[in-house]
Design a protein around this motif. Sequence first.
Motif, PDB file in Angstrom:
ATOM      1  N   GLY A   1       0.849  -1.369   0.005  1.00 19.18           N
ATOM      2  CA  GLY A   1       0.042   0.074  -0.113  1.00 19.18           C
ATOM      3  C   GLY A   1       0.660   1.294  -0.083  1.00 19.18           C
ATOM      4  N   VAL A   2       0.368   2.239   0.523  1.00 23.11           N
ATOM      5  CA  VAL A   2       1.193   3.654   0.311  1.00 23.11           C
ATOM      6  C   VAL A   2       2.478   3.520   1.183  1.00 23.11           C
ATOM      7  N   PHE A   3       2.277   2.772   2.286  1.00 23.77           N
ATOM      8  CA  PHE A   3       3.730   2.661   3.171  1.00 23.77           C
ATOM      9  C   PHE A   3       4.719   1.794   2.442  1.00 23.77           C
ATOM     10  N   ALA A   4       4.235   1.219   1.298  1.00 26.10           N
ATOM     11  CA  ALA A   4       5.276   0.332   0.726  1.00 26.10           C
ATOM     12  C   ALA A   4       5.928   1.096  -0.470  1.00 26.10           C
ATOM     13  N   ILE A   5       5.545   2.141  -0.849  1.00 23.29           N
ATOM     14  CA  ILE A   5       6.076   2.956  -2.224  1.00 23.29           C
ATOM     15  C   ILE A   5       7.680   3.132  -1.662  1.00 23.29           C
ATOM     16  N   PRO A   6       8.203   3.153  -0.528  1.00 25.74           N
ATOM     17  CA  PRO A   6       9.760   3.476  -0.788  1.00 25.74           C
ATOM     18  C   PRO A   6      10.640   2.081  -0.998  1.00 25.74           C
ATOM     19  N   ILE A   7       9.753   0.972  -1.077  1.00 26.42           N
ATOM     20  CA  ILE A   7      10.599  -0.089  -1.564  1.00 26.42           C
ATOM     21  C   ILE A   7      10.883  -0.146  -3.096  1.00 26.42           C
ATOM     22  N   PHE A   8      10.273   0.937  -3.860  1.00 28.89           N
ATOM     23  CA  PHE A   8      10.572   1.033  -5.222  1.00 28.89           C
ATOM     24  C   PHE A   8      11.696   2.007  -5.437  1.00 28.89           C
ATOM     25  N   ALA A   9      12.163   2.673  -4.236  1.00 29.34           N
ATOM     26  CA  ALA A   9      13.743   3.235  -4.338  1.00 29.34           C
ATOM     27  C   ALA A   9      14.794   2.469  -4.750  1.00 29.34           C
ATOM     28  N   ASN A  10      15.367   3.004  -5.971  1.00 29.99           N
ATOM     29  CA  ASN A  10      16.577   2.376  -6.279  1.00 29.99           C
ATOM     30  C   ASN A  10      17.717   2.685  -5.437  1.00 29.99           C
ATOM     31  N   PRO A  11      18.544   1.698  -4.753  1.00 24.54           N
ATOM     32  CA  PRO A  11      19.353   1.600  -4.165  1.00 24.54           C
ATOM     33  C   PRO A  11      20.835   2.461  -4.651  1.00 24.54           C
ATOM     34  N   SER A  12      20.924   2.509  -5.957  1.00 30.83           N
ATOM     35  CA  SER A  12      21.922   3.102  -6.660  1.00 30.83           C
ATOM     36  C   SER A  12      21.699   4.508  -6.655  1.00 30.83           C
ATOM     37  N   GLY A  13      20.689   5.267  -6.182  1.00 31.63           N
ATOM     38  CA  GLY A  13      20.623   6.430  -5.865  1.00 31.63           C
ATOM     39  C   GLY A  13      19.595   7.099  -6.959  1.00 31.63           C
ATOM     40  N   ASN A  14      18.934   6.341  -7.966  1.00 31.24           N
ATOM     41  CA  ASN A  14      18.032   7.193  -8.786  1.00 31.24           C
ATOM     42  C   ASN A  14      16.630   7.153  -8.271  1.00 31.24           C
ATOM     43  N   MET A  15      16.080   8.253  -8.380  1.00 37.66           N
ATOM     44  CA  MET A  15      14.617   8.392  -7.790  1.00 37.66           C
ATOM     45  C   MET A  15      13.579   8.230  -8.641  1.00 37.66           C
ATOM     46  N   GLU A  16      13.894   8.096 -10.106  1.00 38.06           N
ATOM     47  CA  GLU A  16      12.853   7.855 -11.013  1.00 38.06           C
ATOM     48  C   GLU A  16      11.799   6.903 -10.795  1.00 38.06           C
ATOM     49  N   SER A  17      12.361   5.626 -10.460  1.00 40.05           N
ATOM     50  CA  SER A  17      11.616   4.501 -10.115  1.00 40.05           C
ATOM     51  C   SER A  17      10.689   4.809  -8.882  1.00 40.05           C
ATOM     52  N   LEU A  18      10.981   5.543  -7.826  1.00 40.37           N
ATOM     53  CA  LEU A  18      10.329   5.769  -6.677  1.00 40.37           C
ATOM     54  C   LEU A  18       8.993   6.822  -7.273  1.00 40.37           C
ATOM     55  N   ILE A  19       9.503   7.796  -7.960  1.00 42.69           N
ATOM     56  CA  ILE A  19       8.546   8.647  -8.287  1.00 42.69           C
ATOM     57  C   ILE A  19       7.285   8.230  -9.203  1.00 42.69           C
ATOM     58  N   VAL A  20       7.863   7.342 -10.143  1.00 41.80           N
ATOM     59  CA  VAL A  20       6.813   6.648 -10.907  1.00 41.80           C
ATOM     60  C   VAL A  20       5.799   5.755 -10.175  1.00 41.80           C
ATOM     61  N   ALA A  21       6.414   4.970  -9.080  1.00 45.76           N
ATOM     62  CA  ALA A  21       5.543   4.184  -8.446  1.00 45.76           C
ATOM     63  C   ALA A  21       4.367   5.214  -7.547  1.00 45.76           C
ATOM     64  N   ALA A  22       5.062   5.999  -7.246  1.00 44.81           N
ATOM     65  CA  ALA A  22       4.018   6.971  -6.377  1.00 44.81           C
ATOM     66  C   ALA A  22       2.904   7.508  -7.179  1.00 44.81           C
ATOM     67  N   VAL A  23       3.272   8.112  -8.452  1.00 43.62           N
ATOM     68  CA  VAL A  23       2.496   8.589  -9.470  1.00 43.62           C
ATOM     69  C   VAL A  23       1.389   7.471  -9.747  1.00 43.62           C
ATOM     70  N   LEU A  24       1.682   6.313 -10.300  1.00 43.75           N
ATOM     71  CA  LEU A  24       0.925   5.132 -10.574  1.00 43.75           C
ATOM     72  C   LEU A  24      -0.018   4.789  -9.507  1.00 43.75           C
ATOM     73  N   TYR A  25       0.406   4.896  -8.216  1.00 41.56           N
ATOM     74  CA  TYR A  25      -0.459   4.631  -7.091  1.00 41.56           C
ATOM     75  C   TYR A  25      -1.521   5.422  -6.886  1.00 41.56           C
ATOM     76  N   VAL A  26      -1.057   6.865  -7.067  1.00 39.75           N
ATOM     77  CA  VAL A  26      -2.441   7.570  -6.877  1.00 39.75           C
ATOM     78  C   VAL A  26      -3.367   7.385  -8.158  1.00 39.75           C
ATOM     79  N   LEU A  27      -2.535   7.453  -9.495  1.00 41.31           N
ATOM     80  CA  LEU A  27      -3.485   7.405 -10.606  1.00 41.31           C
ATOM     81  C   LEU A  27      -4.286   5.988 -10.610  1.00 41.31           C
ATOM     82  N   SER A  28      -4.059   4.856  -9.794  1.00 39.59           N
ATOM     83  CA  SER A  28      -4.985   3.755  -9.969  1.00 39.59           C
ATOM     84  C   SER A  28      -5.957   4.065  -8.988  1.00 39.59           C
ATOM     85  N   ILE A  29      -5.597   4.750  -7.928  1.00 39.88           N
ATOM     86  CA  ILE A  29      -6.999   5.158  -7.134  1.00 39.88           C
ATOM     87  C   ILE A  29      -7.874   5.900  -7.801  1.00 39.88           C
TER      88      ILE A  29
END
Length: 636
Positions: A415-443
């Motif tokens: 759920g919403v608290f699981a969004i951080p697991i999409f953060a790339n450990p290499s330091g790229n924020m893109e996957s995290l941002i996309v996950a958050a956006v798709l989560y909101v769009l799904s709702i």
Amino acid sequence: MATTKDMAQQVLDKIGGSSNINQVWNCATRLRFKLKDEDKVDIEKVKNIDGVMGAQFSGNQFQVIIGNRVSDVYEEIDNMVGNQGDGNSEDKQGIVSSIMDFISGVFTPILPALAGAGLLKGLLAVFVTAGWMSPKSDTYFVLNAIGDSIFYFLPFFLAVSTAKKIRTNEYLALVVAGTFMYPTFMESFSKMSEGGPKSLDFLGLGFFNIPFASYATTVIPIIISVIFLKYVYNAVKKVMPSALQLMFAPMIAFLIVIPLSLWLIGPLGNGLGALLAGAFTWLFDFSGLFAGLLIAGLMPLIVMTGMHYALAPIAITSLTTIGFDNMVGPAFLISNAAQAGAALGVAIVTRNKDMRYLGISSSLSAAIGITEPAMYGVNMKMKKPFVLAIISASLIGAFAGWYGLKAFTMTGLMGVFAIPIFANPSGNMESLIVAAVLYVLSILLACILVVIFRFKEEKPNELITEEVNDNHIANNNEESAIDSKATTVLSPLKGKLVPLSKVSDATFSEEIMGKGIAIEPEENKVVSPIDGQIMVLPDSKHAIGIKGDNGEEILIHIGIDTVSLNGAFFKDHVKVGDHVKAGDLLVEFDREAIRSKDIQTVTMIIITNTMEYLDVLPINENGEIFEGEHLLSLVK
């Protein structure tokens, strides 16, 4: 809301009692039973228990969907069942059902640990990516060790849960896991790339070469090895004198199981895991759009059957072998968000106050990853919102698959608290941002679709209520004045009307069971208030449940705490399954004898499926009423 103890007792009563249970356990939102005789289950009565979201048979399991309170209800049931729920089931079941049942039993106990540790790892990735914490700091070192521990030492956790599931000694299983994770093997594996030996020549036979391999974070090798251990250990005990079993049976089992596991089972298990992970990677490489659409769209159906537990080892293996999960995590996140959005849409559209409250609360629950209340209590009940949630998840999932959304760790609740697991450990924020956006769009997409393709409600609840009441007044409460959409319920007995709010039992006065009216009886009989079928008639004979020919579900509860009389002073004239007409005699009782025991005889007439109606309207709440007079109007 009923207490967890009351819920537990009612569930047991409706499934044939504790003696009918072979095994009981729970997952995040539902109770799971293996029963001796499934015919003893009254599934409709289970569904009508206050606090139960739904019930179903899946394979050879009977599942009761509870929601957030499931662990508390399970504890009560476990206390009531005692040792009776630990027997082995003799029922035959299909291979697929057996596998799903087994995987569910293995992974459910460790879900809280996976959820907490996975979320911590995700948050650490966010902190590092955002520059809030250095990966070289002492604080990061400690927190990362906490978050990584369950994943690295996963064979230990799975050894225990597998041993409990198949009922073998957990401590023997831990010895197998401990050997897999023994530092010497792990260090030798790490030195292979530096030219070190690749295997051990066990027993010096030349062919019994145990390869060095890393079993950290692995799933399949330890599970298969513990199953192998059980059968070997039991076989050794059968042929060994009881006086020698304590010391020698475990030792002989270890000497057989562990070398064979290190030589054969472990490497084959690792290879099988890599093959499964590779197959899904190929699917997403071949067509990420199609794969994302299919898996995210089907996820609610997968959850309903309990097959989602089979995805856990695949996700873990994928994280281990290729460093990310592009299947389970993204699909779960999007599907759960869509269920939350659909339930929110129902809350916006509905004019039923109870459904609006349920829609809001279950939407919040689904938003954090617990979807059963929204799925069973709202979306599936209204049908169209469930379909629209699947469509929404399919569309957003298709984009996620095409984009290649990846989770870099896993957690128990998506759920919403699981969004951080999409953060790339290499330091790229893109996957995290996309996950958050798709989560909101799904709702939003699911909510908007429900609002647009809304289920029909011809008139607001308040308006219909006013019209019906005005008709009652204008026509001196005659039946002809009732709105054509109202179902009539007649009085089952003669007596004085009592508003439910004045009944001393909170279960009725707070309308927990549903809306209705109470009557203080002046005669010693109860007749049927509708045409329908007898669904409930306990041995105590103090309560009668009827399902009407028009779908109305009515509970007639004679007295308060009359169940304690165990049927004394009651005589039944019908049995469960009988079809009755309005006015047919159901039960006779001795109200004076009951009152002599200091037990109240006030009788409640409750519409237990109140939520299926816009309103339940008593014709009057005070004064006298005669048997067969118009008592309630159920407004569709």
